[in-house]
Each structure stands twice: as C-alpha cells, then as structure tokens.
Design an enzyme around this catalytic site. Sequence first.
Site, PDB file in Angstrom:
ATOM      1  N   HIS A 222      12.314 -24.608  28.348  1.00  0.00           N
ATOM      2  CA  HIS A 222      12.582 -24.779  29.772  1.00  0.00           C
ATOM      3  C   HIS A 222      13.678 -25.816  30.038  1.00  0.00           C
ATOM      4  CE1 HIS A 222       8.666 -22.682  30.396  1.00  0.00           C
ATOM      5  NE2 HIS A 222       9.342 -22.208  31.420  1.00  0.00           N
ATOM      6  N   ARG A 329      13.187 -13.043  44.763  1.00  0.00           N
ATOM      7  CA  ARG A 329      11.882 -13.533  44.324  1.00  0.00           C
ATOM      8  C   ARG A 329      11.155 -14.105  45.534  1.00  0.00           C
ATOM      9  NH1 ARG A 329      15.680 -15.505  40.352  1.00  0.00           N
ATOM     10  NH2 ARG A 329      15.339 -14.537  38.325  1.00  0.00           N
ATOM     11  N   ARG A 365      11.231  -8.273  45.635  1.00  0.00           N
ATOM     12  CA  ARG A 365      10.140  -8.039  44.680  1.00  0.00           C
ATOM     13  C   ARG A 365       8.830  -8.556  45.268  1.00  0.00           C
ATOM     14  NH1 ARG A 365      10.700 -11.038  39.072  1.00  0.00           N
ATOM     15  NH2 ARG A 365      10.016 -12.791  40.359  1.00  0.00           N
ATOM     16  N   GLU A 467       9.413  -3.924  32.466  1.00  0.00           N
ATOM     17  CA  GLU A 467       9.348  -5.177  31.715  1.00  0.00           C
ATOM     18  C   GLU A 467       8.196  -5.210  30.728  1.00  0.00           C
ATOM     19  OE1 GLU A 467       8.961  -8.315  34.565  1.00  0.00           O
ATOM     20  OE2 GLU A 467       7.610  -7.156  35.839  1.00  0.00           O
ATOM     21  N   ASN A 490      13.967 -10.101  30.215  1.00  0.00           N
ATOM     22  CA  ASN A 490      13.316 -11.316  29.706  1.00  0.00           C
ATOM     23  C   ASN A 490      11.906 -11.021  29.228  1.00  0.00           C
ATOM     24  OD1 ASN A 490      15.666 -12.465  30.619  1.00  0.00           O
ATOM     25  ND2 ASN A 490      14.728 -13.610  32.279  1.00  0.00           N
ATOM     26  N   ASP A 491      11.079 -10.488  30.136  1.00  0.00           N
ATOM     27  CA  ASP A 491       9.703 -10.166  29.757  1.00  0.00           C
ATOM     28  C   ASP A 491       9.640  -8.997  28.786  1.00  0.00           C
ATOM     29  OD1 ASP A 491       8.338 -12.175  30.981  1.00  0.00           O
ATOM     30  OD2 ASP A 491       7.862 -11.058  32.806  1.00  0.00           O
ATOM     31  N   ARG A 501       9.296 -17.409  24.343  1.00  0.00           N
ATOM     32  CA  ARG A 501      10.592 -18.059  24.130  1.00  0.00           C
ATOM     33  C   ARG A 501      10.561 -19.531  24.502  1.00  0.00           C
ATOM     34  NH1 ARG A 501      14.624 -16.315  28.938  1.00  0.00           N
ATOM     35  NH2 ARG A 501      13.207 -16.510  30.682  1.00  0.00           N
ATOM     36  N   CYS A 538      18.191  -6.768  35.470  1.00  0.00           N
ATOM     37  CA  CYS A 538      18.180  -8.033  36.206  1.00  0.00           C
ATOM     38  C   CYS A 538      17.682  -9.195  35.361  1.00  0.00           C
ATOM     39  CB  CYS A 538      17.324  -7.916  37.471  1.00  0.00           C
ATOM     40  SG  CYS A 538      15.627  -7.419  37.185  1.00  0.00           S
TER      41      CYS A 538
END
Length: 608
Positions: A222, A329, A365, A467, A490-491, A501, A538
């Site tokens: 992070h 988001r 979303r 995802e 990502n997911d 990750r 995305c």
Amino acid sequence: MKTDRDSSKPSEPTDNRIPGTSAGPTSPERMLRGLGVSSGIAVGPAYVVDSGTLQVPEYQIDADQIEAERARFAEATGKACRQIRKLKEKASLLPESAAEDVGFLLDAHLAMLSNSRLTRGVERRIVTDRINAEGAVQAEIAALAHSFAEMNDTYISARIADVREVGGRLIRVLLQRKFQAFSQVPEGSIIIAEELTPADTALMDPRRIGGFATVLGGAEGHTAIMARSLGLPAVLGVAGLMHGVRTGDRVVVDGISGRVFINPGAATLNGFQSRQQDLARERESLKRLRDLPAVTRDGTSIVLNANIEMPRDVEGAMDCGAAGVGLLRTEFLYMNRDDLPDEEEQYESMKGIVEGMQGRTVTARTLDVGGEKLATSLGGHFAECANPALGLRAIRLSLREPKLLETQLAAMLRAGAHGPVRILLPMICTVSEVRKVREILIRVANRLKRRGVRIADPLPPLGVMIEIPGAALSADALATTCDFFAIGTNDLTQYTLAIDRGDEQVAHLYDPLHPAVLRLIQFSTEAALRARIPVSVCGEIAGDPRYAALLLGFGIRELSMSPGSLLAVKRRIRGLDLVEATRRARVIMEQSDAGRIAILLDDFNALA
C-alpha cells in the site's frame, strides 16, 4: 494541502542540522540499490526519521483500580478513533486512487477499535491479569501475532501489520506521546526512514516532500501504491539506508532505476538535475495531447475514460480530456460514518458528478465493500470472516441486503436524468446475480415513476465487472444477460494467482502478464465482441502505457484509468499501428512463460 504525519511510530529527526548549512565535512558519495516503486527523480536534503522503539511500561494494578484502568483504555480508544477520522478527512483531499486506498485502510483500523478481538483481549487482560492498559495492549498484540502466524495462511498473517499499527496508536495515546508532523519538514526534503506506513505516505504533501526511501517495503504494498498515486519518487527495500546518513545530507532518489545516492558528487548531481529537467519537459509535452483524439496510426479510435470517486475528481478528469467516467467508486459515501447515506444524499452526489462531466457517460459501480474494504456504517451487516477476500462483499452483500442496493439504484436512476449513466456490478460470478439485480432495477424504476420522479429514460445499461476467474470463464453466458463488461484486472490477477499483492512475502509473484490471467482477459473480451457489447479494462494495467498494445491487440477499445495516467496512455496509442499490435498479441498468446511474454511485449514497445 497541509500534511500531518500521524503514525504509530515516533518520528524524530536523527540530526537537527538546517539544510544548506555546514556541519562538518560531508561523507563521500554512496550509492544504494532498492526497488523503484514510483517513477521520477527527487533531489534534496534528507530528513531522517528515527523509528525509535517505544518503551512500554507494564505493571500490576490493584482490584479497586480495574474500573479506572478500563475507563482510561476506553478514553484512549475514543481518542484513537477521532485521530483516524481526522486522518480520513485529510485523505479525502488526495487523488482518487490514493483517497480510496487510504480510506479503506483507515476504515479497517476503525473497525479494529470497535469491539474487535484486539479491544476485547485488552479488556480481558486488564480485568483478569490486572495489568495496566499499555501493557495489556502490548501483550494482546504479541498474542495475536503469534496466533495469526500459526494459522499458516499468508493473507491472515499479513494482517498482523495492521494490528500492530492500531496497537501502536493506542499505546502512544495512552502514553500521551505527540506525533511528529511532516508539515514541519523543510520544503523539498527527501524522507529517509526504516519504514513508512500507507497513512504516513498518503498524507505527504507533494508540494513539500520531494520523495522518500525506506529500508522496508515492496513494490505492490500500500505504501508503494500511495507513492504512485501522489506522484512521489520512491525507492523501497534499500538495505543499509539508515547507516551514515544525517538530516541535511544531499540525497538523490531515483524511482525509475531504484537507486539512492547519499551526498552525490558534482557530476552525479548535475546528471540527475538534467534528467529532472527532461522529465519536466516530457510532462509539458503530454499536456499538449489533451485535446487531441486517442486514435491509432491506422485510424482506430480508442475511448479513454477516467476512474473517479467524488465530485471533486471531475475537474481532474476534464483537465486530462477524459471521454467519460469509466469507473465511479461509490464507497466513499459509506466510509467514516456511523449511519447509512440515504437516497437523497447519494442522488445529490452522483448528480454533481454527472452534470460536471457535461454530457460524457458516467459508469457508476454499486457498493464494493466487504473483505478488506470495511465501512463503519455497514458494521451491522457483517460477521467475522476467516478470509475476507472470499467472503460477504460487493454484489453478494448488496443482494443479501436489498435495501442497500435499492437505495443506490434509485439514486443512480435519478442522476441519469441529468446525463448519460451506466450501472456497473462488482464481483459478479453468476448469471442469476445479474438477473436479480435487473429485476430490482426495474422494480425501483417503476416505484420512482409512480412517485413522479424524473429518472433516466431509457433505463441505464447494466454491466458487470469481470474480476473473478469464474466470471471470466462464464463470460459467454454473462454477455447474454448484461449490456457491457468492465474487466477489473487487479482482482482478476489476485484471484487467479491466489496472491495478495499487499503481502510483501508473495507480492513479487503478482504478475498480470501470467498466461492464465491473459487468457481470461482474452476470453472475456472475445465473449463481449461475439455478443456485440462494449468491453473495457479498468484495472491498473489500463493506465500503464506498457500494456496498451496488448490490450488493443485483444480487441479492447475502451480503457479507464486514473486521470494522471491518461495522457501517457494516449501518447502510446497515437504511436501504435493496430494491425501490428494485433499480430504481436497473437504471438504473445502462443507463449506459456510470463518472462517470455514480457520480453515480447517490451520488444514491441521499443520498436513501435
């Protein structure tokens, strides 16, 4: 933006020299290597942070002192919560990706301070063992660390870092230790530390802090993500960094090659200052692309959208020439609060974004919380989960608590009366989930019409996030029940490779170029093309110019990314020949080794 370093570790400079003043002879030039996790070059005076170790007292208390000690612990918990909420307010001023990541992190910390295993354990130790609160916190952290390690689960073991940070905050509050503020650091300073938490990093002001380097940390943690979001040059994992460097020493942080220079010589310094000027000129040249179309050399138009999360992010999306919002988001409305946002509040927020985009499509979303993304306002909807990443989250939570979903859909439908809107469903796995949401959407629309409320007409397109590997493998079926796909790489990468990750022990294995991940992306794209529905990417790879040729070669014509990445991706697209990119994508998909794939892709990028 004013910054405030509020960490669980004391942060005192090891040397109080004022940068630019002489304090004896300087050391000879020293070069150290680490991981370049955020591109760019920073040159400036070092500000060395001494991690220091808190000396935590532990002593017995009498029976008649137990209630007073419990009250002291409760007061400290309340103060720690207020500190975290204050940090969240400051974090809301960050770029959207940084604001989201640090928001999720701090909400997880808030959850740990509310009737959690940590706080219950401390209470028990105060009452049963009759020890002071500071000692009880330290003992409970040690016990949790031991039990987590014994679970032999990488994901769970990695969570102990969050427990330690929250516990450290409680101890500092109990000991009445003040926190060191980065707002007092001389402008242009380079932070040198053993370790920086994501909260440390997220609250750095890029106008004041030049960059940073640490002994600990990995490329996918992070802290690294925060550095990239803020555009701060950073190098992590630098062995021997803390030896022989003092506050005020001249430092160069090369986030491109992963090198740190302590007291660089004149030649080295001049070379990096020249490179800084080159990078500045490159940024200026990118700005000239703002109003140019995203079109390949052979005439194919590509849609470049922005990922945003709040009305304040609209300006950044418009400034970079985004064609629309590819991912809005909505989780921010639920964070850092004890109550749930009602329909009117959500509508007003989304309306501001839709109107701000001036006729460009906004893809909103639905709620994507759960797992590691905890919202305090939703605390009553969750039970403890052994593996949050696989538990009740995203669309699973929305369908189990339909009132949450109905409120969101009503707000989105009403916002759709002010401009084009699409609705995106996260973590979809089955066709039945999409059908259930569509039924609810129609029901909510009919209810609003009966009330005489203006809504989108026709109803907004309903899309799904791809995802989860199961969704990718079922893409043909899903394409018959929805109106568009958005591939969340990502997911998808994390679930396909079973890799967290954010866990430094396995983060190096996280690779979106793994053949399995690429095949799932390709399979999903082809399913969308067969069904003649739009498909976009995305995830983070959408904002990396390195991957543009491959994604376009798969047939993808829509990418959504952080506004700060859009112009660099546009430049790459304008230099691409789509026919050649498609040929190279076919060659790449014949490979079975991720290393070979990376070489083929990089070679193509170097030539085309």
